[in-house]
Design a protein around this motif. Sequence first.
Motif, PDB file in Angstrom:
ATOM      1  N   UNK A   9      -2.881  13.028   5.598  1.00 37.33           N
ATOM      2  CA  UNK A   9      -2.760  11.819   4.459  1.00 37.33           C
ATOM      3  C   UNK A   9      -2.227  10.496   5.057  1.00 37.33           C
ATOM      4  N   UNK A  10      -2.167  10.350   6.439  1.00 40.34           N
ATOM      5  CA  UNK A  10      -1.282   9.451   6.751  1.00 40.34           C
ATOM      6  C   UNK A  10      -2.143   8.016   6.661  1.00 40.34           C
ATOM      7  N   UNK A  11      -3.286   7.920   6.854  1.00 37.86           N
ATOM      8  CA  UNK A  11      -3.928   6.493   6.611  1.00 37.86           C
ATOM      9  C   UNK A  11      -3.906   6.142   5.136  1.00 37.86           C
ATOM     10  N   UNK A  12      -4.172   6.967   4.468  1.00 39.12           N
ATOM     11  CA  UNK A  12      -3.965   7.017   2.981  1.00 39.12           C
ATOM     12  C   UNK A  12      -2.794   6.266   2.561  1.00 39.12           C
ATOM     13  N   UNK A  13      -1.674   6.932   2.710  1.00 41.18           N
ATOM     14  CA  UNK A  13      -0.427   6.417   2.517  1.00 41.18           C
ATOM     15  C   UNK A  13      -0.176   5.181   3.012  1.00 41.18           C
ATOM     16  N   UNK A  62      -1.842   2.417   0.923  1.00 41.78           N
ATOM     17  CA  UNK A  62      -1.262   2.261  -0.334  1.00 41.78           C
ATOM     18  C   UNK A  62       0.256   1.664   0.049  1.00 41.78           C
ATOM     19  N   UNK A  63       1.019   1.997   0.725  1.00 43.13           N
ATOM     20  CA  UNK A  63       2.343   1.466   1.044  1.00 43.13           C
ATOM     21  C   UNK A  63       2.242  -0.086   1.370  1.00 43.13           C
ATOM     22  N   UNK A  64       1.170  -0.236   2.281  1.00 45.86           N
ATOM     23  CA  UNK A  64       1.106  -1.731   2.875  1.00 45.86           C
ATOM     24  C   UNK A  64       0.675  -2.805   1.631  1.00 45.86           C
ATOM     25  N   UNK A  65       0.202  -2.209   0.645  1.00 46.57           N
ATOM     26  CA  UNK A  65      -0.227  -3.038  -0.573  1.00 46.57           C
ATOM     27  C   UNK A  65       0.612  -2.870  -1.738  1.00 46.57           C
ATOM     28  N   UNK A  66       1.779  -1.948  -1.700  1.00 42.70           N
ATOM     29  CA  UNK A  66       2.639  -1.684  -2.498  1.00 42.70           C
ATOM     30  C   UNK A  66       2.042  -0.956  -3.846  1.00 42.70           C
TER      31      UNK A  66
END
Length: 350
Positions: A111-115, A118-122
């Motif tokens: 799930x690394x790329x997905x997380x 999402x995290x980079x965009x908050x």
Amino acid sequence: MKKIIAVVFLVLLIVILIAMGSIHISSQEKNKVERIKIGVSVYNQYDTFIASLMEQLKSCAVQKENETGIEIIVDIVNAAGSQLEQNDQVEKFVNNGYDVVCVNLVDRTDPTLIIDKAESAGIPIIFFNRELVPEDLKRYDKAYYVGAVTIEPGIMQGEMIVDLLKEKKESVDKNADNKIQYIMLEGEAGHQDAIIRTEYAVNTIVENGIQVEKLDYALANWNRDQGKSKMDKLIEEFGNEIEVIISNNDDMALGAIDAYIDRQKLENIPVIVGIDGTLTGLTAVKEGYMYGTAYNDDVGQGRSLLELAYALKTGQSLPEDIVMTEEKYIRYSYKKVTKENVDEFISIHQ
């Protein structure tokens, strides 16, 4: 003069308070949520349980929209078994300004790329049904999981078989060797749910003092057609030796039933147990083809997905009956279903 000054001061104070109130009201109106966009990526839209879960999510969204007056858009896309495709789908949700992203992982270990996206965009992300490793979920403070209690369904399958043996041993142990010959239909190679369901089902039977003999197993990828294909070969090989079929989900169990129906060998059909409590699975229990299943609460999980997404966007609390643990997890318990109580669960889907 003092009285005039006091009156003027009071009037000015009232004007200031009214102005401040107006500003506050304007600010509230400005920040009021008018629309929520929820992007959902599923591992396979043709998975019967996932399809039912998505119907529940959409139904809850319509109901919430009617209750609140807030437009709720639920956009569901199919990753079709490709993690690369799912990564791209999540990136599009992020780039298009979706408020919350929900993901039914293709590969729970990746799930690394997905997380990161999402995290980079908050943007909050809710994983569901396929549970990722706890360390991955903890990496992002706006990452959550909605699903079921993982070990329960395998235990319940084992308990149902044990209970039936106690009640009607001769209907299960057909060769009267005091040992249960079984076939295991596994969902997916290396998949956490498949491993845990398989292990706990067998261990529960053994721990109750019952001897078992594993005739064979087959990987059928949660799929009804593959379940039928694999069982066709196993019936050719083992025939009437098969006393029990333990399936990691209802769809594969239904495939096994199809294999017996096509061969017109219903008189020799073994005891079959599934997991999920889909409508087709429940119907098979009611008709006597499947002995039992473990009901996976698609209604509760669909509602929790919607309510959590709504709370994350609006800043409101979850309903009191939806319990979150560790500030990350919402889990639902399975329920055992046999012919005695199947109507109760069928009514949920009607």
